[in-house]
Write a protein that holds these residues in place. Sequence first.
Motif, mmCIF file in Angstrom:
data_model
loop_
_atom_site.group_PDB
_atom_site.id
_atom_site.type_symbol
_atom_site.label_atom_id
_atom_site.label_comp_id
_atom_site.label_asym_id
_atom_site.label_seq_id
_atom_site.Cartn_x
_atom_site.Cartn_y
_atom_site.Cartn_z
ATOM 1 N N PHE A 294 0.832 -1.201 0.000
ATOM 2 C CA PHE A 294 0.000 0.000 0.000
ATOM 3 C C PHE A 294 0.878 1.268 0.000
ATOM 4 O O PHE A 294 0.691 2.179 -0.825
ATOM 5 C CB PHE A 294 -0.886 -0.110 1.255
ATOM 6 C CG PHE A 294 -1.569 1.118 1.723
ATOM 7 C CD1 PHE A 294 -2.620 1.655 0.986
ATOM 8 C CD2 PHE A 294 -1.207 1.726 2.931
ATOM 9 C CE1 PHE A 294 -3.279 2.786 1.443
ATOM 10 C CE2 PHE A 294 -1.863 2.852 3.387
ATOM 11 C CZ PHE A 294 -2.900 3.393 2.634
ATOM 12 N N ILE A 295 1.878 1.298 0.866
ATOM 13 C CA ILE A 295 2.746 2.483 0.948
ATOM 14 C C ILE A 295 3.567 2.618 -0.339
ATOM 15 O O ILE A 295 3.766 3.722 -0.855
ATOM 16 C CB ILE A 295 3.637 2.431 2.219
ATOM 17 C CG1 ILE A 295 2.730 2.589 3.455
ATOM 18 C CG2 ILE A 295 4.725 3.503 2.200
ATOM 19 C CD1 ILE A 295 3.421 2.564 4.805
ATOM 20 N N SER A 296 3.968 1.480 -0.878
ATOM 21 C CA SER A 296 4.714 1.496 -2.136
ATOM 22 C C SER A 296 3.871 2.142 -3.252
ATOM 23 O O SER A 296 4.354 3.009 -3.995
ATOM 24 C CB SER A 296 5.085 0.050 -2.475
ATOM 25 O OG SER A 296 5.521 -0.049 -3.763
ATOM 26 N N SER A 297 2.578 1.772 -3.342
ATOM 27 C CA SER A 297 1.701 2.352 -4.378
ATOM 28 C C SER A 297 1.515 3.842 -4.144
ATOM 29 O O SER A 297 1.525 4.637 -5.092
ATOM 30 C CB SER A 297 0.306 1.718 -4.361
ATOM 31 O OG SER A 297 0.426 0.346 -4.416
ATOM 32 N N LEU A 298 1.353 4.228 -2.861
ATOM 33 C CA LEU A 298 1.154 5.658 -2.574
ATOM 34 C C LEU A 298 2.401 6.466 -2.935
ATOM 35 O O LEU A 298 2.304 7.588 -3.427
ATOM 36 C CB LEU A 298 0.811 5.853 -1.100
ATOM 37 C CG LEU A 298 -0.585 5.366 -0.712
ATOM 38 C CD1 LEU A 298 -0.760 5.396 0.796
ATOM 39 C CD2 LEU A 298 -1.649 6.223 -1.381
ATOM 40 N N LEU A 299 3.583 5.877 -2.686
ATOM 41 C CA LEU A 299 4.822 6.588 -3.029
ATOM 42 C C LEU A 299 4.913 6.770 -4.551
ATOM 43 O O LEU A 299 5.348 7.813 -5.039
ATOM 44 C CB LEU A 299 6.045 5.825 -2.498
ATOM 45 C CG LEU A 299 6.232 5.916 -0.973
ATOM 46 C CD1 LEU A 299 7.275 4.910 -0.490
ATOM 47 C CD2 LEU A 299 6.657 7.328 -0.562
ATOM 48 N N GLN A 300 4.460 5.755 -5.281
ATOM 49 C CA GLN A 300 4.462 5.896 -6.753
ATOM 50 C C GLN A 300 3.504 7.006 -7.166
ATOM 51 O O GLN A 300 3.821 7.834 -8.018
ATOM 52 C CB GLN A 300 4.094 4.577 -7.412
ATOM 53 C CG GLN A 300 5.223 3.566 -7.297
ATOM 54 C CD GLN A 300 4.940 2.267 -8.017
ATOM 55 O OE1 GLN A 300 4.016 2.179 -8.825
ATOM 56 N NE2 GLN A 300 5.713 1.251 -7.729
#
Length: 320
Positions: A294-300
């Motif tokens: 989830f955090i990875s997608s938000l960072l993208q």
Amino acid sequence: MPVISCSAPGKVILCGEHAVVYGKPAIALPVFNLKTKCTILAKPTSNIDDTIIYAPNIGLKSRLTCLVEDNPIRVAVKLVLDHFSLDHLPVCEIRINSSLPAAAGLGSSASTSVALVRALSTFLGYPLDDNHVNRIAFEIEKIHHGTPSGIDNTVITFEKALFFVKGQPAELIEPVVPLTLVIADSGIKGSTSKAVADVRNGWLNDETKFNRLFDQIKDLVILVRESLEIGDISAIGKALNDNHIILKEMGVSCDKLDLLVECALRNGAYGAKLSGGGQGGNMIALVKPEDAQFISSLLQSAGAANTIITQLPARGQRKK
Ligand code: PMV
């Protein structure tokens, strides 16, 4: 026809970058889902000019003898030959493939050097042990970064979490809990040698201030080490945040890195900071394993050019 293949991982600096150049400790972790592979194929000819270097990631295809003398690949070959008192390499093709982005603070130059030195020494019939590989890789790092601390080549050679002080034997750290990190690329190329030079200029202009910042980083690194050994992830997260604030004050962050750090923190990361030389390159966020995707997608969505989720196994766990 003999074929030799050796590889090396990537790395992140968990805390302590820049201050480590000034004799303070730092902690670095191997990143096993990034890899450089070096393959050497013997060629059935004796013309030493026929040795070819092929590194598609950096757009390099050249005869070894056509590379400038201080090209790090050419220097690596020379250092390995010198080590064995040999004057030339049997004719071969050297292929280097890497999943590590360059100029991103993930150790691409050290990873290439370590994989190459291992492959060359194995190809010559005398595989070097890790201490020798590390020593030669450090010499090659000097070409890339001028005055490196040696942390990149050391963590990449030994493939273990390390507590590192320049010029001293690195100490192994065995976290009692696994660490999950999201690594996010700001998309801005960071030059480690420029960032190191900028810090040096800052230090020359205001030694008192920079020595204070280096000492604060040292205290954080010691705290992170103790917290890793007792499994206090929240304390590690807080120390990473404090480390980022100090790096900002030293002038090695940038708006994009700050934005990515804030995005990770707003969305539940334990802590986040830039990692490596800075002024671009990557940031890391320490997260709960179940939040990583989830955090990875938000960072993208917040503008990261790329993200990687990596885990450092706890003591006794197998590496992934
Ligand atoms: O190679 P990078 O960008 O991960 O930076 C290495 C860390 C520094 O502390 C900035 C430099 C060094 O030699 O330790």
